[in-house]
Scaffold this motif. Sequence first.
Motif, PDB file in Angstrom:
ATOM      1  N   TRP A 241      31.138-101.070 -40.218  1.00 47.39           N
ATOM      2  CA  TRP A 241      31.825-100.762 -38.960  1.00 47.39           C
ATOM      3  C   TRP A 241      33.278-101.222 -39.002  1.00 47.39           C
ATOM      4  CZ3 TRP A 241      33.863-104.000 -35.078  1.00 47.39           C
ATOM      5  CH2 TRP A 241      34.225-103.349 -33.886  1.00 47.39           C
ATOM      6  N   GLU A 244      35.300 -98.894 -41.044  1.00 52.09           N
ATOM      7  CA  GLU A 244      35.483 -97.648 -40.303  1.00 52.09           C
ATOM      8  C   GLU A 244      36.590 -97.783 -39.264  1.00 52.09           C
ATOM      9  OE1 GLU A 244      32.608 -96.094 -37.095  1.00 52.09           O
ATOM     10  OE2 GLU A 244      32.060 -94.970 -38.891  1.00 52.09           O
ATOM     11  N   GLN A 245      36.672 -98.938 -38.608  1.00 49.97           N
ATOM     12  CA  GLN A 245      37.717 -99.124 -37.609  1.00 49.97           C
ATOM     13  C   GLN A 245      39.108 -99.126 -38.249  1.00 49.97           C
ATOM     14  OE1 GLN A 245      36.750 -98.782 -34.406  1.00 49.97           O
ATOM     15  NE2 GLN A 245      34.817 -98.522 -35.517  1.00 49.97           N
ATOM     16  N   SER A 329      29.356 -95.498 -33.171  1.00 49.55           N
ATOM     17  CA  SER A 329      28.919 -96.843 -33.539  1.00 49.55           C
ATOM     18  C   SER A 329      29.673 -97.937 -32.792  1.00 49.55           C
ATOM     19  CB  SER A 329      29.097 -97.051 -35.048  1.00 49.55           C
ATOM     20  OG  SER A 329      30.463 -96.917 -35.410  1.00 49.55           O
ATOM     21  N   THR A 330      30.594 -97.555 -31.903  1.00 49.82           N
ATOM     22  CA  THR A 330      31.404 -98.534 -31.166  1.00 49.82           C
ATOM     23  C   THR A 330      31.028 -98.534 -29.697  1.00 49.82           C
ATOM     24  OG1 THR A 330      33.238 -98.182 -32.692  1.00 49.82           O
ATOM     25  CG2 THR A 330      33.748 -99.284 -30.629  1.00 49.82           C
TER      26      THR A 330
END
Length: 483
Positions: A241, A244-245, A329-330
């Motif tokens: 994650w 990804e950010q 996913s956030t």
Amino acid sequence: MKNSLYLKKYVQMHPDNKMGWYLLGKEYEKSGQQGKANYCFNQSGGIYEAFETSRVPSDIWLEYEQKLLKQAEDAERKRRRIRRAAVALMILILVLIPSVESPQRQSLAEESANPREEVQAAAAAGDMPEKTGTSKGEGAAAEAGQPASGTVFTALGEDDGDGKAHLLAGEMSIAQKSRNRLAVLTMKRQGKWLLWSRDLPVSYTMLSGGKGKMTYQSYNAKDCACKPEDQEALQSAAAKWTLEQEELALLYSAMAAYRDKNGALPKSVNDLTRPFPENWVSGRTPRMQEAFAPMAEWMQSGDSSSKGQEGGSGETASGANTPSSPFASTWGQEPFLQERLEIIVDKAAHRLAVVSGDKLIRSYKVGLGGERTPEGKYKISIKVMNPNGRDDGEFGSRGMQLSDTNYAIHGTDEPDSVGKDESKGCIRMRRADIEELFDLVPLGTPVLISKGVLPDLPLVPKERFLTKPKQDQTNPHQTYHWL
């Protein structure tokens, strides 16, 4: 603008009060926000024309406005009292829960007479930002719904008690809806900076069970003498994650910089990955490719340009609620790093950092030129690979020019000069650092050179952020004379 805040809350509570809309429009008009003023005037209906052409003495209208403001102020004071009580309660709950030593998840099953109504009031009156071009508020975003299964992530500073209470209020406010488990990562604080990392630890998870129930599990050994079975798997998912950010932050920053120059968003990722000198990004990743269309929709709906360097908000993009969405996913269904990437150079600490708002993403040691390195604000105007045709010359394998000057951030064939003042004014970096920076920030990135603004600490991941460039980013037709 204090009056506009009260009036804004008033018309939200009383949308049919035409005079309230008119007075709010006049406040916006006084501050030069004509677009918002016109919207309010339209909502006021015939009141606008009646007032603008009326000969009623101004003191009568002023008295009416003062009465309306007093009502709004009284309502705001009441909401503040509710908010303080709710936040205090949430913090108390979160402080007490970890003391229960159990390998199983702990359940908060205490119910009030109407828990949903109480926590909704707390969430509505709490620290949730309104639509101002940055973020619409996580609690409000959660109302948009989440996929039915899986885990969503967010991150908080290690000392952010209000943020914890805010998350709990957001979770409990949708207790009647099925949603994902929320995993909260913890960022360390250094002065005003929150330290971003690929391996941010999972601090705790929360899962709303409906009817006021909340399942809470600590993953911090200091808080709970336990080791949840899924701890390693969850930490691995958290690392994906965070990467990804970073990809989404690069994509957003590049699209925003492209819009600044061209007046419109790019039509595809291909517009960002053209050969030099239009190499806004040095390459792409599969996630950036997938995220382009949802990111464009999110930026358009949120009008992120209204906050300059800050990210947009507005309504969640229509495609953001699907499990395959890059935002799925956030928690909040939006990118976590919502402020454009910026480079800060601290001459005193010999540090170059990449930041997003108050989050420190990277921190590299650099070589400078002492007083020959100018202070001020610049932008990355050129990104070039192998300056002057070589990857082992005096400028190394990458160079990024600062605005229309002879100063640049570049590599060096004298790595021992990094950390010292031996350049003629440019910013020197080690090869691995400049190559990661080149891939991490886009063309048009703001650069601030100052003193005493960064902590003197390294912040680089074990695995560097690297894209796969496909376009030609060399410029063999020019010899650079950077300092």
